[in-house]
Design a protein around this motif. Structure first.
Motif, PDB file in Angstrom:
ATOM      1  N   THR A 187      -0.549  -1.334   6.514  1.00 19.83           N
ATOM      2  CA  THR A 187      -0.271  -1.991   7.798  1.00 19.83           C
ATOM      3  C   THR A 187       0.926  -2.930   7.729  1.00 19.83           C
ATOM      4  OG1 THR A 187      -1.852  -3.751   7.230  1.00 19.83           O
ATOM      5  CG2 THR A 187      -2.687  -1.894   8.525  1.00 19.83           C
ATOM      6  N   ILE A 225      -7.187  -2.430   3.062  1.00 19.68           N
ATOM      7  CA  ILE A 225      -7.595  -1.194   3.731  1.00 19.68           C
ATOM      8  C   ILE A 225      -6.802   0.013   3.229  1.00 19.68           C
ATOM      9  CG2 ILE A 225      -8.226  -2.504   5.792  1.00 19.68           C
ATOM     10  CD1 ILE A 225      -5.768  -1.274   7.165  1.00 19.68           C
ATOM     11  N   CYS A 226      -6.117  -0.159   2.106  1.00 25.93           N
ATOM     12  CA  CYS A 226      -5.241   0.903   1.596  1.00 25.93           C
ATOM     13  C   CYS A 226      -6.012   2.195   1.312  1.00 25.93           C
ATOM     14  CB  CYS A 226      -4.545   0.426   0.327  1.00 25.93           C
ATOM     15  SG  CYS A 226      -3.176   1.478  -0.209  1.00 25.93           S
ATOM     16  N   GLY A 227      -7.247   2.075   0.853  1.00 21.80           N
ATOM     17  CA  GLY A 227      -8.020   3.268   0.553  1.00 21.80           C
ATOM     18  C   GLY A 227      -8.298   4.113   1.775  1.00 21.80           C
ATOM     19  N   ALA A 228      -8.488   3.453   2.919  1.00 24.29           N
ATOM     20  CA  ALA A 228      -8.775   4.166   4.161  1.00 24.29           C
ATOM     21  C   ALA A 228      -7.509   4.551   4.916  1.00 24.29           C
ATOM     22  CB  ALA A 228      -9.672   3.310   5.053  1.00 24.29           C
ATOM     23  N   LEU A 229      -6.435   3.772   4.713  1.00 22.81           N
ATOM     24  CA  LEU A 229      -5.180   4.019   5.420  1.00 22.81           C
ATOM     25  C   LEU A 229      -4.032   3.940   4.423  1.00 22.81           C
ATOM     26  CD1 LEU A 229      -3.946   4.468   8.277  1.00 22.81           C
ATOM     27  CD2 LEU A 229      -3.686   1.989   8.443  1.00 22.81           C
ATOM     28  N   PRO A 230      -3.683   5.052   3.769  1.00 23.75           N
ATOM     29  CA  PRO A 230      -2.669   5.032   2.699  1.00 23.75           C
ATOM     30  C   PRO A 230      -1.305   4.508   3.135  1.00 23.75           C
ATOM     31  CG  PRO A 230      -3.914   7.076   2.649  1.00 23.75           C
ATOM     32  CD  PRO A 230      -4.320   6.374   3.912  1.00 23.75           C
ATOM     33  N   CYS A 254       0.812  -1.205   0.000  1.00 27.85           N
ATOM     34  CA  CYS A 254       0.000   0.000   0.000  1.00 27.85           C
ATOM     35  C   CYS A 254       0.850   1.261   0.000  1.00 27.85           C
ATOM     36  CB  CYS A 254      -0.916  -0.014   1.227  1.00 27.85           C
ATOM     37  SG  CYS A 254      -1.953   1.434   1.398  1.00 27.85           S
TER      38      CYS A 254
END
Length: 216
Positions: free
Chosen positions: A189, A181-186, A11
């Motif tokens: 993780t 979850i890349c869209g919400a957390l650039p 991400c």
């Protein structure tokens, strides 16, 4: 094969540039910190295999740093090779030390990891959301199996192995969540995989160290 071909699997990476994954790259220091700590804890103890694990642990940090900075195929090889070496050496230690097998029996049992992985990786690939982490999933499964099998023979060591497997499972969750979850957390993780994995690998060396000291 073009060893310089770019890889974009994470991400945080937004391009082929060297410093496109700064957090993923810098958090590999966790492996070096874990290696330094365990090298210190092994001071004055005759545990050459444990020291070999520490050296490989440091190599994992270096290889992963190269991969998350250069982001090329050759760097991916530098990333995964030390991990495989660590896994194989620890399986040998478990066979030789925890189970007390002879040298050749321990080596032979260690090679069984390859058919074990060949069977289980395709099964883990069927698990929704696991993605590329399926290639690592056989490792915590194998550790749990060893822990279960050793629960009567070496209960303390078995519990410690199970704890290591649990930490690895948690770290795999963060590795698997990186792209979904890349869209919400650039930022992703994946960096948490590094930190928890360094903790787990250092802990597994500590498990071996403690077992040996107790046995002596």
């Amino acid at each position: 094969m073009d060893l310089t071909a770019a890889i974009d699997n994470y991400c945080e990476r937004t391009g082929p540039e060297y410093w496109s994954e700064p957090v993923n790259a810098v958090t590999n220091a966790a492996f070096l910190i874990a290696a330094a700590l365990m090298w210190h804890r092994l001071r004055g103890q005759d545990l050459p295999l444990a020291r070999a694990l520490v050296i490989i642990l440091a190599g994992i940090g270096v290889g992963s740093y190269l991969f998350h900075s250069y982001g090329q195929i050759w760097a991916a090889i530098a990333d995964t090779t030390p991990i495989l070496l660590y896994v194989l050496l620890y399986i040998f230690i478990a066979n030789r030390v925890y189970w007390g097998l002879s040298l050749w029996s321990a080596l032979g049992a260690t090679t069984l990891f390859f058919p074990f992985a060949a069977i289980t990786v395709p099964l883990f690939r069927m698990v929704p959301g696991l993605g590329s982490s399926a290639g690592y999933a056989p490792v915590p499964l194998l550790i749990f199996l060893y822990a279960f099998a050793l629960r009567h023979r070496l209960p303390d060591t078995a519990r410690s192995l199970a704890l290591g497997a649990l930490i690895l499972c948690i770290s795999l969750v963060f590795r698997s969540l990186d792209l979904p979850i890349c869209g919400a957390l650039p930022l992703g993780t994946h960096f948490l995989w590094h930190i928890l994995n360094a903790l787990m690998l250092g802990w597994m060396i500590e498990v071996y160290r403690r077992h040996t000291l107790t046995a002596r």
